[in-house]
Design an enzyme around this catalytic site. Sequence first.
Site, PDB file in Angstrom:
ATOM      1  N   HIS A 131      14.416  10.951 -22.567  1.00 23.00           N
ATOM      2  CA  HIS A 131      14.341  10.600 -23.986  1.00 23.00           C
ATOM      3  C   HIS A 131      13.100  11.315 -24.494  1.00 23.00           C
ATOM      4  O   HIS A 131      11.988  10.827 -24.355  1.00 23.00           O
ATOM      5  CB  HIS A 131      14.255   9.081 -24.195  1.00 23.00           C
ATOM      6  CG  HIS A 131      15.470   8.360 -23.682  1.00 23.00           C
ATOM      7  ND1 HIS A 131      15.484   7.035 -23.362  1.00 23.00           N
ATOM      8  CD2 HIS A 131      16.728   8.814 -23.426  1.00 23.00           C
ATOM      9  CE1 HIS A 131      16.699   6.694 -22.934  1.00 23.00           C
ATOM     10  NE2 HIS A 131      17.463   7.755 -22.962  1.00 23.00           N
TER      11      HIS A 131
ATOM     12  N   GLU B 113      28.984  12.053 -22.272  1.00 26.75           N
ATOM     13  CA  GLU B 113      27.686  12.533 -22.766  1.00 26.75           C
ATOM     14  C   GLU B 113      27.472  13.993 -22.429  1.00 26.75           C
ATOM     15  O   GLU B 113      27.537  14.382 -21.261  1.00 26.75           O
ATOM     16  CB  GLU B 113      26.544  11.708 -22.135  1.00 26.75           C
ATOM     17  CG  GLU B 113      25.157  12.243 -22.474  1.00 26.75           C
ATOM     18  CD  GLU B 113      24.038  11.398 -21.890  1.00 26.75           C
ATOM     19  OE1 GLU B 113      24.221  10.854 -20.787  1.00 26.75           O
ATOM     20  OE2 GLU B 113      22.996  11.280 -22.557  1.00 26.75           O
TER      21      GLU B 113
ATOM     22  N   TYR C 266      32.714   0.035 -24.789  1.00 29.39           N
ATOM     23  CA  TYR C 266      32.460  -0.879 -23.668  1.00 29.39           C
ATOM     24  C   TYR C 266      33.173  -2.196 -23.931  1.00 29.39           C
ATOM     25  O   TYR C 266      32.836  -2.905 -24.885  1.00 29.39           O
ATOM     26  CB  TYR C 266      30.945  -1.096 -23.501  1.00 29.39           C
ATOM     27  CG  TYR C 266      30.184   0.211 -23.507  1.00 29.39           C
ATOM     28  CD1 TYR C 266      30.049   0.968 -22.344  1.00 29.39           C
ATOM     29  CD2 TYR C 266      29.661   0.729 -24.699  1.00 29.39           C
ATOM     30  CE1 TYR C 266      29.393   2.198 -22.365  1.00 29.39           C
ATOM     31  CE2 TYR C 266      29.014   1.954 -24.727  1.00 29.39           C
ATOM     32  CZ  TYR C 266      28.875   2.682 -23.558  1.00 29.39           C
ATOM     33  OH  TYR C 266      28.238   3.903 -23.580  1.00 29.39           O
TER      34      TYR C 266
ATOM     35  N   HIS D  77      22.561  -0.046 -18.953  1.00 27.67           N
ATOM     36  CA  HIS D  77      21.608   0.513 -17.996  1.00 27.67           C
ATOM     37  C   HIS D  77      21.794  -0.102 -16.619  1.00 27.67           C
ATOM     38  O   HIS D  77      20.844  -0.493 -15.947  1.00 27.67           O
ATOM     39  CB  HIS D  77      20.171   0.339 -18.509  1.00 27.67           C
ATOM     40  CG  HIS D  77      19.875   1.198 -19.697  1.00 27.67           C
ATOM     41  ND1 HIS D  77      19.153   0.769 -20.778  1.00 27.67           N
ATOM     42  CD2 HIS D  77      20.234   2.472 -19.992  1.00 27.67           C
ATOM     43  CE1 HIS D  77      19.073   1.745 -21.685  1.00 27.67           C
ATOM     44  NE2 HIS D  77      19.727   2.775 -21.225  1.00 27.67           N
TER      45      HIS D  77
ATOM     46  N   HIS E 143      24.951   1.144 -28.856  1.00 24.65           N
ATOM     47  CA  HIS E 143      23.787   2.047 -28.776  1.00 24.65           C
ATOM     48  C   HIS E 143      23.928   3.206 -29.761  1.00 24.65           C
ATOM     49  O   HIS E 143      24.969   3.396 -30.372  1.00 24.65           O
ATOM     50  CB  HIS E 143      23.585   2.553 -27.340  1.00 24.65           C
ATOM     51  CG  HIS E 143      24.737   3.333 -26.755  1.00 24.65           C
ATOM     52  ND1 HIS E 143      24.965   4.646 -27.045  1.00 24.65           N
ATOM     53  CD2 HIS E 143      25.707   2.969 -25.878  1.00 24.65           C
ATOM     54  CE1 HIS E 143      26.018   5.077 -26.367  1.00 24.65           C
ATOM     55  NE2 HIS E 143      26.503   4.073 -25.658  1.00 24.65           N
TER      56      HIS E 143
ATOM     57  N   ARG F  64      31.815   6.317 -21.336  1.00 26.00           N
ATOM     58  CA  ARG F  64      30.833   7.098 -22.096  1.00 26.00           C
ATOM     59  C   ARG F  64      31.024   8.557 -21.709  1.00 26.00           C
ATOM     60  O   ARG F  64      31.249   8.864 -20.531  1.00 26.00           O
ATOM     61  CB  ARG F  64      29.400   6.640 -21.793  1.00 26.00           C
ATOM     62  CG  ARG F  64      28.340   7.445 -22.538  1.00 26.00           C
ATOM     63  CD  ARG F  64      26.962   6.759 -22.582  1.00 26.00           C
ATOM     64  NE  ARG F  64      26.334   6.572 -21.293  1.00 26.00           N
ATOM     65  CZ  ARG F  64      26.226   5.388 -20.680  1.00 26.00           C
ATOM     66  NH1 ARG F  64      26.689   4.286 -21.235  1.00 26.00           N
ATOM     67  NH2 ARG F  64      25.661   5.291 -19.498  1.00 26.00           N
TER      68      ARG F  64
ATOM     69  N   GLU G 238      26.462  11.238 -27.023  1.00 24.60           N
ATOM     70  CA  GLU G 238      26.981  10.337 -25.994  1.00 24.60           C
ATOM     71  C   GLU G 238      27.623   9.073 -26.545  1.00 24.60           C
ATOM     72  O   GLU G 238      27.144   7.963 -26.308  1.00 24.60           O
ATOM     73  CB  GLU G 238      25.873   9.980 -25.008  1.00 24.60           C
ATOM     74  CG  GLU G 238      24.529   9.580 -25.633  1.00 24.60           C
ATOM     75  CD  GLU G 238      23.515   9.150 -24.574  1.00 24.60           C
ATOM     76  OE1 GLU G 238      23.883   8.366 -23.687  1.00 24.60           O
ATOM     77  OE2 GLU G 238      22.370   9.617 -24.643  1.00 24.60           O
TER      78      GLU G 238
ATOM     79  N   ASP H 203       0.817  -1.215   0.000  1.00 28.75           N
ATOM     80  CA  ASP H 203       0.000   0.000   0.000  1.00 28.75           C
ATOM     81  C   ASP H 203       0.853   1.268   0.000  1.00 28.75           C
ATOM     82  O   ASP H 203       0.408   2.326   0.408  1.00 28.75           O
ATOM     83  CB  ASP H 203      -0.956  -0.012   1.196  1.00 28.75           C
ATOM     84  CG  ASP H 203      -0.211  -0.118   2.516  1.00 28.75           C
ATOM     85  OD1 ASP H 203       1.022  -0.318   2.486  1.00 28.75           O
ATOM     86  OD2 ASP H 203      -0.859   0.010   3.567  1.00 28.75           O
TER      87      ASP H 203
ATOM     88  N   ASP I 109      26.331   8.179 -15.127  1.00 33.55           N
ATOM     89  CA  ASP I 109      25.341   8.749 -16.046  1.00 33.55           C
ATOM     90  C   ASP I 109      24.183   9.196 -15.171  1.00 33.55           C
ATOM     91  O   ASP I 109      23.400   8.371 -14.695  1.00 33.55           O
ATOM     92  CB  ASP I 109      24.914   7.690 -17.069  1.00 33.55           C
ATOM     93  CG  ASP I 109      23.938   8.241 -18.116  1.00 33.55           C
ATOM     94  OD1 ASP I 109      23.355   9.324 -17.900  1.00 33.55           O
ATOM     95  OD2 ASP I 109      23.755   7.562 -19.154  1.00 33.55           O
TER      96      ASP I 109
ATOM     97  N   HIS J 295      19.854  11.363 -28.514  1.00 36.27           N
ATOM     98  CA  HIS J 295      18.389  11.385 -28.392  1.00 36.27           C
ATOM     99  C   HIS J 295      17.973  12.800 -28.046  1.00 36.27           C
ATOM    100  O   HIS J 295      18.780  13.611 -27.570  1.00 36.27           O
ATOM    101  CB  HIS J 295      17.901  10.381 -27.335  1.00 36.27           C
ATOM    102  CG  HIS J 295      18.513  10.563 -25.969  1.00 36.27           C
ATOM    103  ND1 HIS J 295      18.078  11.518 -25.091  1.00 36.27           N
ATOM    104  CD2 HIS J 295      19.518   9.906 -25.336  1.00 36.27           C
ATOM    105  CE1 HIS J 295      18.789  11.434 -23.968  1.00 36.27           C
ATOM    106  NE2 HIS J 295      19.682  10.476 -24.088  1.00 36.27           N
TER     107      HIS J 295
ATOM    108  N   ASP K 235      21.006  15.279 -18.699  1.00 37.49           N
ATOM    109  CA  ASP K 235      21.437  13.895 -18.946  1.00 37.49           C
ATOM    110  C   ASP K 235      22.936  13.939 -19.246  1.00 37.49           C
ATOM    111  O   ASP K 235      23.325  14.312 -20.354  1.00 37.49           O
ATOM    112  CB  ASP K 235      20.644  13.324 -20.130  1.00 37.49           C
ATOM    113  CG  ASP K 235      20.954  11.859 -20.385  1.00 37.49           C
ATOM    114  OD1 ASP K 235      21.712  11.260 -19.605  1.00 37.49           O
ATOM    115  OD2 ASP K 235      20.438  11.316 -21.390  1.00 37.49           O
TER     116      ASP K 235
HETATM  117 MN   LIG Z   1      21.388  10.011 -22.596  1.00 33.48          MN
END
Ligand SMILES: [Mn+2]
Length: 442
Positions: free
Chosen positions: A363, A410, A390, A245, A352, A408, A386, A42, A262, A356, A273
Amino acid sequence: MVPFEPNVSRDVYAQRRARLAANLGDGALVLYGGELRTRSNDTEFRFRPDSDFHYLTGLREPGAVMVLRAGAAPKFVLFVRARDRDAEIWAGRRVGPEGAMARYGADAAHPLGELAEQLPKLLDGVANVHVPLGRWRALDQHVQRAIDHLRRRNRWGETPPDALCDARTTVGEDRMTKDPAAMASLRQAVEISTHAHLAAMGALRPGMFEYQIEALLEYEFRRRGAQAAAYGSIVGGGDNATILHYVENDDELRDGELLLIDAGAEVDLFAADISRTLPIGGRFSPAQRDVYDIVLRANTAGIAGAVVGGDIDSIHRTCLRVLCEGLASLGLLAGDIDEALEKETYKRYYMHRTSHWLGADVHDAGHYTLGRTPRPLQPGFVLTVEPGLYIPADDELAPPELRGCGIRIEDDVLVCEQGPEVLTWRVPKTMDEIEAIMAAAR
Ligand SMILES: [Mn+2]
């Protein structure tokens, strides 16, 4: 009092509605503000309104519905939860229909319970109804029932709409070009995120845990006035950074490895971002420098393509070429570059896309292609650039010193007439700058 958007004048929302209404033709727009989601049993997640709904109302209350009409008055109608003293003592204040008119500028407002009765009246004679098709089952049903009602009542002079349009396109297209208020919120989100990334650079030490850096980032977001992290912060050390992710953030940070962060703040429902990759021990190793340098060169080359008339596809291809040349120089890509690009063999290390849209959603809304061709960039568009590389710990092609390494970089970029404006320029990204900041904090 339910707090109004602290930093945004309500005129901003009125201007957006006027702009939208001018594009509706003989239409009506129906949006839902979203509802509380259960976290467990709840307890619920903190409410976060639907981006389109909030973009046009500034209202942050679960359950609300807005109707915007281009034609006859009332043009802007809100349906909100009725005031209820007991419920408000338990679960928080409500704006109520009177507040929806007085403070959110609605021409008319009703308790939610009257939606089924009022909606057919508001859609009667409207040519096109814009609704986020398939997003909220309850809203789809309300609109469908209203249309059925108008159809049945046609003999008595009521007129159902001819067409349903996807409101996500209608509103998303407006969100593509950031208005001054959107840019002010975005810039603030970037500024707060900049402080958070700098704090993480200063605090990072071997032996810390990823969640401690996550906590520091989000502490900086909140204490500086952001409402939330715009998305689950990714704080991945070593091999964890090769999971795109990764959000567990529960591992120890080891000397000699890299940390990929990130993370971005959300301010008045606009998102930053930002990704940066840091040496946990304070110094990049020679092998890490080689890889980092390739990603940074891709990032810079990609940003240079964020110009009016450019497009996200070209930016991606520019970055791919730099990354492929770099991978080849490291011995991680066989054959010539054009062949690697065509056969996509680089996907082993870069899987990737590069960019974006960025805005009220991390996004963001808005189409990426128009008529099957990449959409030309226009002034006021905001996008990320970005690129990354990897190399998993179990990659047998890579030399041991490169394994377990994810990088990365970005940035958030505003497309301007004069060229790209890197909104995130204050977050250091050269290796020397990063090492200097980390050294100064020790
Ligand atoms: Mn991004």
